[in-house]
Enzyme design. Structure first.
Site, PDB file in Angstrom:
ATOM      1  N   ASP A 163      -9.528  -0.209  -9.455  1.00 58.76           N
ATOM      2  CA  ASP A 163      -9.768  -0.632  -8.450  1.00 58.76           C
ATOM      3  C   ASP A 163     -11.508   0.019  -8.312  1.00 58.76           C
ATOM      4  OD1 ASP A 163     -11.389  -1.004  -6.115  1.00 58.76           O
ATOM      5  OD2 ASP A 163      -9.131  -1.837  -5.544  1.00 58.76           O
TER       6      ASP A 163
ATOM      7  N   LYS B 290       0.534  -0.947  -0.092  1.00 61.13           N
ATOM      8  CA  LYS B 290      -0.089  -0.056  -0.157  1.00 61.13           C
ATOM      9  C   LYS B 290       0.844   1.375  -0.407  1.00 61.13           C
ATOM     10  CE  LYS B 290      -4.302  -2.060   0.027  1.00 61.13           C
ATOM     11  NZ  LYS B 290      -5.207  -1.156  -0.303  1.00 61.13           N
TER      12      LYS B 290
ATOM     13  N   LYS C  85     -14.457  -6.639  -6.546  1.00 60.12           N
ATOM     14  CA  LYS C  85     -14.045  -7.112  -4.990  1.00 60.12           C
ATOM     15  C   LYS C  85     -15.849  -7.457  -4.783  1.00 60.12           C
ATOM     16  CE  LYS C  85     -10.693  -3.905  -3.828  1.00 60.12           C
ATOM     17  NZ  LYS C  85     -10.437  -3.376  -3.410  1.00 60.12           N
TER      18      LYS C  85
ATOM     19  N   GLU D  18      -1.644  -0.560  -9.206  1.00 63.67           N
ATOM     20  CA  GLU D  18      -3.232  -0.342  -8.381  1.00 63.67           C
ATOM     21  C   GLU D  18      -4.050   1.319  -8.467  1.00 63.67           C
ATOM     22  OE1 GLU D  18      -6.744  -2.651  -6.007  1.00 63.67           O
ATOM     23  OE2 GLU D  18      -4.474  -3.727  -6.467  1.00 63.67           O
TER      24      GLU D  18
ATOM     25  N   ASP E  73      -0.686  -0.738  -4.898  1.00 62.65           N
ATOM     26  CA  ASP E  73      -1.716   0.051  -4.657  1.00 62.65           C
ATOM     27  C   ASP E  73      -1.299   1.498  -3.751  1.00 62.65           C
ATOM     28  OD1 ASP E  73      -4.542   0.141  -4.470  1.00 62.65           O
ATOM     29  OD2 ASP E  73      -4.763  -1.023  -3.551  1.00 62.65           O
TER      30      ASP E  73
END
Length: 341
Positions: free
Chosen positions: A233, A157, A255, A208, A182
């Site tokens: 995303d 992250k 998701k 991402e 991400d």
């Protein structure tokens, strides 16, 4: 169809922090879909996220409307069930996804097979799942990488003013592992390109969601100039979003808490494949119940990030696992999830 709920309080082993903030405690909602004709039931989990306008309270609040929408719908008619829920209310995808998972669980249980068999899938085709390294300080970051020793793929992250330090620390602590990044929509286009040049030095696989969700032209600008694949995303919620992202990004991240159900997830996969795009599935912080619903379609994916339950200090369910990064899907009926004693 009767819908019964229970709030679950989940705690991560370590604080889970991304560019938008974080916590050590997360609340999800267990939803049981009970066929009042014979008492048979299926389970699903809603993992609401404020970024998408949901809380446990909104999930609970909308369940009576979803139950009403399902009134008179044949429990086997899974496509119609999701369509009726979408017609009844716009939004609330986590709540709908829990009901969808519960209905699929119920149908596969009645057939006496795991859900993946009902779909004609082979578990061995599932990709390796990544394990997320959340934002943390130097020493703590190194400890987290060390704690993730069993996982061959790490998702790092970023989205802070310390991104260069973070990726350098992770790569130094894990020199042989596959890394993915991400940014959770925290960068500008120009900053993203500067970061991507840096990420090349650390052998990162893909990036991402580098930009804010609605900046599609910015994403196109980055993708046209990036030597690394770009995966959307937050920019890609449902199947209708996929076509407008073709040529803008290289792949999408599905998701269940974003798309609103397993049928919609399947449509997203088919639409992305039709446009020659990569397909990934991710998750929220959720128990094995929610993770297992996504794991059943993992054989259709290129990439997976199904570590939500692996990050927990105490998982209330037994279901799909990702030990060593290998996605193991339960072979029991339906989702194959049981409540931990």
């Amino acid at each position: 169809m009767k819908l019964v709920h229970e709030i679950l309080t989940l705690r991560t082993a370590q604080p889970f922090v991304i560019a938008r903030g974080g916590s050590s405690e997360w609340r999800t909602v267990l939803v049981r879909a009970i066929d009042e004709a014979d008492g048979a039931e299926g389970w699903g989990e809603a993992a609401p996220n404020r970024f998408y306008g949901e809380t446990p309270e909104t999930v609970i609040g909308v369940l009576p409307r979803l139950a009403a929408a399902l009134d008179g719908v044949d429990p086997w008619a899974l496509e119609r069930a999701e369509a009726e829920m979408h017609r009844a209310i716009r939004g609330n995808p986590a709540a709908k996804s829990a009901v969808s998972a519960a209905l699929h669980d119920l149908a596969a249980k009645r057939l006496g097979v795991p859900l993946y068999k009902m779909w004609g899938l082979e578990p061995a085709a599932a990709p390796t799942s990544s394990y997320t390294i959340a934002i943390a300080g130097g020493d703590e970051l190194r400890r987290r990488v060390e704690a993730a020793a069993e996982y061959p793929v790490l998702k790092v992250k970023l989205g802070t003013d310390r991104d260069a330090e973070i990726i350098r620390t992770v790569r130094t602590a894990a020199p042989e592992k596959r890394l993915r990044v991400d940014a959770n929509a925290a960068w500008s286009a120009k900053h993203a390109l500067r970061m991507i040049e840096l990420l090349l030095d650390y052998d990162v696989e893909f990036v991402e969601q580098p930009l804010p969700p609605h900046d599609l032209e910015g994403l196109r600008f980055v993708r046209d100039r990036s030597p690394l694949p770009i995966v959307a995303d937050e920019s890609c919620l449902v199947a209708a979003d996929v076509a407008k992202l073709a040529g803008v990004v290289d792949g999408i991240n599905i998701k269940l808490a974003k798309c609103g159900g397993l049928r919609e997830a399947m449509r997203m996969i088919a639409t992305a494949r039709a446009h020659g795009m990569l397909v990934m599935a991710g998750c929220m912080i959720e128990s094995s119940l929610g993770i297992t619903a996504a794991a059943h379609f993992a054989p259709l994916l290129d990439f997976a990030d199904l570590d939500g339950a692996a990050l927990l200090a105490d998982d209330p369910f037994v279901g799909a696992t990702i030990a060593g990064g290998k996605i193991e899907i339960p072979t029991g009926r339906g989702l194959g999830v049981t409540r931990r004693a």
